[in-house]
Design a protein around this motif. Sequence first.
Motif, mmCIF file in Angstrom:
data_model
loop_
_atom_site.group_PDB
_atom_site.id
_atom_site.type_symbol
_atom_site.label_atom_id
_atom_site.label_comp_id
_atom_site.label_asym_id
_atom_site.label_seq_id
_atom_site.Cartn_x
_atom_site.Cartn_y
_atom_site.Cartn_z
ATOM 1 N N SER A 84 80.958 68.517 6.395
ATOM 2 C CA SER A 84 81.433 69.671 7.173
ATOM 3 C C SER A 84 80.507 70.876 6.990
ATOM 4 O O SER A 84 80.941 71.994 6.718
ATOM 5 N N PHE A 85 79.214 70.626 7.167
ATOM 6 C CA PHE A 85 78.204 71.651 6.909
ATOM 7 C C PHE A 85 76.926 71.238 7.626
ATOM 8 O O PHE A 85 76.739 70.074 7.989
ATOM 9 N N GLY B 183 81.518 76.379 13.048
ATOM 10 C CA GLY B 183 81.377 77.697 12.443
ATOM 11 C C GLY B 183 82.493 77.983 11.454
ATOM 12 O O GLY B 183 82.247 78.500 10.358
ATOM 13 N N ARG B 184 83.717 77.653 11.815
ATOM 14 C CA ARG B 184 84.839 77.887 10.906
ATOM 15 C C ARG B 184 84.710 77.020 9.650
ATOM 16 O O ARG B 184 84.956 77.491 8.537
ATOM 17 N N LEU C 219 75.509 80.989 11.271
ATOM 18 C CA LEU C 219 76.709 81.725 11.682
ATOM 19 C C LEU C 219 76.349 83.142 12.111
ATOM 20 O O LEU C 219 76.876 83.656 13.105
ATOM 21 N N TRP C 220 75.488 83.802 11.367
ATOM 22 C CA TRP C 220 75.054 85.160 11.740
ATOM 23 C C TRP C 220 74.457 85.160 13.143
ATOM 24 O O TRP C 220 74.725 86.068 13.951
ATOM 25 N N ALA C 221 73.691 84.127 13.461
ATOM 26 C CA ALA C 221 73.046 84.038 14.773
ATOM 27 C C ALA C 221 74.004 83.574 15.867
ATOM 28 O O ALA C 221 73.640 83.597 17.048
ATOM 29 N N MET D 75 80.599 84.758 8.635
ATOM 30 C CA MET D 75 82.014 84.451 8.397
ATOM 31 C C MET D 75 82.906 85.248 9.337
ATOM 32 O O MET D 75 83.822 84.707 9.967
ATOM 33 N N ALA D 76 82.634 86.548 9.421
ATOM 34 C CA ALA D 76 83.449 87.389 10.306
ATOM 35 C C ALA D 76 83.293 86.972 11.757
ATOM 36 O O ALA D 76 84.266 86.966 12.521
ATOM 37 N N ARG D 77 82.098 86.605 12.141
ATOM 38 C CA ARG D 77 81.849 86.216 13.536
ATOM 39 C C ARG D 77 82.684 85.004 13.934
ATOM 40 O O ARG D 77 83.105 84.872 15.082
#
Length: 678
Positions: free
Chosen positions: A464-465, A498-499, A488-490, A548-550
Amino acid sequence: MAAAAKLALSLKGTGIVFVGTRGADIKGPSRRGAGVYAWDTRHLSHYEVRPRDGSLRLRSAEILPDGALLRYSLGRLQIERRIRVENTIEDQWSIENAGPTVTTFEADITVDADFRDLFEVRRRNRSTKGRREPAAANGHHLVFRYEAVDGVKQSTELLAPVDAWHTGDGPARGRVSVRVSPGDRRAIEIDIRVHSSLPSPLVADRDWDAWQRTSTKFASDSPDLDAWIARGSLDLFMLSDQTRDGFFPSAGIPWFVAPFGRDSIMTALMTLPLRRDLAPAVLRKLSDNQGTRDVPERDEEPGRIPHEIRQGEIVRTGGAFGTPYYGTVDSPPLFVWLAAEASRWMPERDLIGEFEPNIRAALEWMEKRGDLDGDLFIEFERKRPTGITNQVWKDSGDSYLNAKGKRPGGPIAAVEVQAYAIAALRSLAEVVAKRDPAWSAALAARAHEMHQKFERAFWMPNRSFYAQALDGHKRLVPDIVSNPGHVLWAGAATPAHGRATARRLRQPDLASGWGIRTRSSRSKHYNPVSYQNGSVWPHDTAFAAAGMARYGDKVGAARTIAEMLAAAKAFPDWRIPELFGGQPRRTGVEPKTYPVACVPLAWSAASPFLCIRTMLGLSVAPDGGTITLDPLLPDGVSWFEATGLRVGTGVIDVRLERVRGRVRAVSVQASGVSLTTG
């Protein structure tokens, strides 16, 4: 505080750098970076002012925009030392006698200059073969001279009120002496000037007051957060040179005081909430040095964005990879992404129109030169043995390892580079949709095709990565590392992936308690005190928090930012270094320093501003006309304000508060721009 007494006093002016102990001694020659530097050359390798009677007791050391203020005591003498670093160094001593009798301050000045190339400072043996002349003294005046093998001449001058300079083998020495009456104050000044037959930097004088006036103002109920933000702003000012387009940041002191493509682009992206004018300066500098021809010795290719631009003797005379050097595969997509993102933040500038030929050249390099085997992915492989092996941000020789601990065969496609490319293509497609629909459609189509293949190639369902990379045979390099935080930042992950990636980044083998480790502690390659195999890098952690926030994990993002804030508090002056140890956080145990880390580093100084963007949850529409906020706050922070934030077509003032356990934008004022909250 973490190794407070050992950390250097690092100061930068215009073209000159001072690195000493906390008390401003340069005890050398040092292989850890102490010295005065200019033109990628160490102009002073030893510099000490030592009292003949007793020892200075350092009471405080304050870093200022143009240098430092140090306070010492010596018996009944109270001493203030003001070091100013601009294009020269002024070392001013003010000595006050608090005692009842006349006291003489007498000190020996010891100084030497080895003129080592920056690349050989950390080496035991010198490789440059230039000629160093004996030190020459004339009254208060002392000069060291050096001529490199290519005829470039360097010199260092000192002017000090000594009785006489004593020269010969080894360092030069002189003695200063002043009598100080009770209640009186006397002054001593030592001036240091550096010279070279190489060109001097063509930059404007910097103005700290103007920088502050034109930067966004931030405030909170957390003194630690406020201090971290203030330190980041000051360090960015110190590291940056003012150009006609804005401020261009050098990468870090002492090893990277030079234009770096990847570093400057990432710094400009992270710093947008503080000020926007780093972006056009970075785009201009890198455009002016964009590759135009094939030069394998420097990895230059048409359209390629430079990795670094050096001036030292080694790169000038063929002992390294030459200059400018182009051995980076992430700078071209990052360049395109910065142009697209900055155009949203400052639409009045029309950065796309201004840099369109350079953007198109970088895109062509990504498609035709960066993709070495026609599979849509950008790969790296150096063209000459003198080039950098791993041409991405994790550029140490051991940062890519297979199960046997060997470097995978290339060409290697790094996961984060593909994410940068996807982000660049998507963002640019949105920005140019109205001005050039056909170009926009082509960019969007390529981004879609690349993203579909990216997910199939890099995702590891059993873990899961995302994998770190694909090797030359398109096999996964599967070790668990921090790089997927950049994905994730991108915004290059699918929502589900992503989650899952955000959750995995917060597992204790990656989350040390001080930040995100570069490699999982479960890996057999893990080493918490290595450069990039288990250490923590602040910018890497800030990218992970933003990612993470995205993807909806506000709790994980808030916790990660809180850990970064705790790390900042653990270091002197809230100055997080380039990297630090990845040991797990334990009560009463501070993070371990990396012996030769840059302090300050532009990435680290910019990290609080990416965290601010994450806290605001700030996104900008392609035309800059609409701003969206989706806020969060780290633990220990109840309110946060941004005032005068210039973004898109307007300016916003916003206050975040934690209300009944939820973070809300309780006060928002927008001028010239529409604003919505998530």
